[in-house]
Design an enzyme around this catalytic site. Structure first.
Site, PDB file in Angstrom:
ATOM      1  N   LYS A   1       2.615   3.507 -11.443  1.00  0.00           N
ATOM      2  CA  LYS A   1       1.588   2.664 -11.112  1.00  0.00           C
ATOM      3  C   LYS A   1       1.123   1.823 -12.519  1.00  0.00           C
ATOM      4  O   LYS A   1       0.836   0.742 -12.357  1.00  0.00           O
ATOM      5  CB  LYS A   1       0.451   3.342 -10.775  1.00  0.00           C
ATOM      6  CG  LYS A   1       0.639   4.142  -9.717  1.00  0.00           C
ATOM      7  CD  LYS A   1       0.747   3.162  -8.217  1.00  0.00           C
ATOM      8  CE  LYS A   1       0.577   3.559  -6.930  1.00  0.00           C
ATOM      9  NZ  LYS A   1       0.615   2.721  -5.877  1.00  0.00           N
TER      10      LYS A   1
ATOM     11  N   SER B   1      -2.444  -0.077  -6.557  1.00  0.00           N
ATOM     12  CA  SER B   1      -2.493   0.661  -7.963  1.00  0.00           C
ATOM     13  C   SER B   1      -3.028   1.808  -7.625  1.00  0.00           C
ATOM     14  O   SER B   1      -3.167   2.477  -6.643  1.00  0.00           O
ATOM     15  CB  SER B   1      -2.365  -0.024  -9.259  1.00  0.00           C
ATOM     16  OG  SER B   1      -2.441   0.894 -10.435  1.00  0.00           O
TER      17      SER B   1
ATOM     18  N   TYR C   1       4.049   9.328 -10.936  1.00  0.00           N
ATOM     19  CA  TYR C   1       3.129   8.311 -10.280  1.00  0.00           C
ATOM     20  C   TYR C   1       2.479   7.458 -11.184  1.00  0.00           C
ATOM     21  O   TYR C   1       2.430   6.264 -10.855  1.00  0.00           O
ATOM     22  CB  TYR C   1       1.955   9.092  -9.396  1.00  0.00           C
ATOM     23  CG  TYR C   1       0.975   8.598  -8.646  1.00  0.00           C
ATOM     24  CD1 TYR C   1       1.428   8.055  -7.402  1.00  0.00           C
ATOM     25  CD2 TYR C   1      -0.292   8.180  -9.108  1.00  0.00           C
ATOM     26  CE1 TYR C   1       0.502   7.206  -6.596  1.00  0.00           C
ATOM     27  CE2 TYR C   1      -1.338   7.537  -8.445  1.00  0.00           C
ATOM     28  CZ  TYR C   1      -0.600   7.092  -7.235  1.00  0.00           C
ATOM     29  OH  TYR C   1      -1.684   6.320  -6.377  1.00  0.00           O
TER      30      TYR C   1
ATOM     31  N   ASN D   1       0.840  -1.368  -0.048  1.00  0.00           N
ATOM     32  CA  ASN D   1      -0.053  -0.008   0.128  1.00  0.00           C
ATOM     33  C   ASN D   1       0.988   1.299  -0.011  1.00  0.00           C
ATOM     34  O   ASN D   1       0.280   2.333  -0.480  1.00  0.00           O
ATOM     35  CB  ASN D   1      -0.807  -0.032   1.316  1.00  0.00           C
ATOM     36  CG  ASN D   1      -1.522   1.392   1.495  1.00  0.00           C
ATOM     37  OD1 ASN D   1      -2.361   1.738   1.036  1.00  0.00           O
ATOM     38  ND2 ASN D   1      -0.910   2.178   2.702  1.00  0.00           N
TER      39      ASN D   1
END
Length: 280
Positions: A152, A134, A148, A83
């Site tokens: 992801k 994700s 980011y 996470n």
């Protein structure tokens, strides 16, 4: 027998909500954070069912120690939840390479490092579930979030490969794709920079939206945690799970647009195949 979880980034946001829900369900947990002092209340309330670990997910030795703690304390590791992560907002042009590397190290390599630490245990157990956080930004390029989204999208590809490799060994993989949830991800956890004025209608608009959106996101972290616990209990969990009505709408529309574009360019795509009847 209760399930043994290891959750990275347990101190706040969806990680904290999931840690609370896991312990409320009677399961056992290794809760990790850069500052485990933020997790002491969990240990005070839940005693021997929780262990705390200081963890920077980019540290291979730290990852190995966190996984070892699960084995030493509880004898096994059933669910790993990757996470931990963050994402700032700024134009690509105004984002330094150092910032790209830092975000990708945490969001992608942190996931890879933790996964590799847990895999040998789950392979030997012939059982386990790796849950990869994700984002909608892992299915749709998010304006202002190039590092980011790059990370992801890579997490998604990495996790698809992992599912194919580890699935026959009893290790399940699920990619979680949240939309907007009422956590501090859009607040204190995020740096917002409009950047060059030429990007005002794109990144600038995204920054303004982010500020107005904080505290008004449609997603409820406690409900997200319950959904994750539900899929962790399944014999055949989904490879991907969208969380939130906004995530579902955005990804459904994006996938429809992609299909239409693929079909529009179908003839040109197919024209590149080798022609066995050609004399060239």
């Amino acid at each position: 027998m209760s399930t043994v979880w290891l959750i990275t980034g347990s101190s706040r946001g969806l990680g904290r909500a999931l840690a609370e829900a896991v312990l409320a369900a009677g399961d056992r947990l290794v809760a990790t954070a850069r500052d485990p002092g933020q997790l002491h209340d969990l240990a005070e309330r839940h005693g021997d069912r929780v262990r705390l670990a200081a963890l920077d997910v980019t540290d291979e030795q730290g990852a190995a120690k966190a996984v070892a703690l699960a084995l030493e304390s509880f004898g096994r590791l059933d669910v790993l939840v990757n996470n931990a992560g963050y994402g700032n907002v700024a134009p690509t042009e105004d984002t330094s390479l150092a910032e790209f590397r830092t975000q990708i190290e945490t969001n992608l390599f942190g996931t890879i490092i933790m996964t590799k630490a847990a895999l040998p245990i789950m392979r030997r157990q012939r059982a386990g579930h790796i849950i990869q956080f994700s984002s909608v930004g892992g299915r749709i390029g998010a304006v202002g979030r190039a590092p980011y989204s790059a990370a992801k999208w890579a997490v998604e590809g990495f996790s698809e490969v992992l599912a194919k490799e580890a699935g026959p060994l009893g290790v399940k993989v699920t990619i979680i794709e949240p939309g907007g949830f009422r956590t501090d991800f859009a607040g204190a956890s995020t740096q917002l920079h409009e950047g060059h004025p030429d990007y005002d209608t794109t990144v600038g608009a995204a920054v303004r939206f982010q500020r107005s959106f904080n505290g008004a996101q449609p997603g409820d972290p406690a409900k997200a945690a319950r959904a994750i616990i539900e899929i962790a209990a399944l014999d055949e969990p989904p490879l991907r799970l969208l969380l939130g009505s906004d995530a579902y709408r955005a990804v459904t529309e994006a996938e429809r647009t992609r299909r239409e574009a693929d079909e529009a360019w179908r003839s040109l795509s197919l024209s590149t195949d080798f022609d066995p009847d050609s004399s060239n």
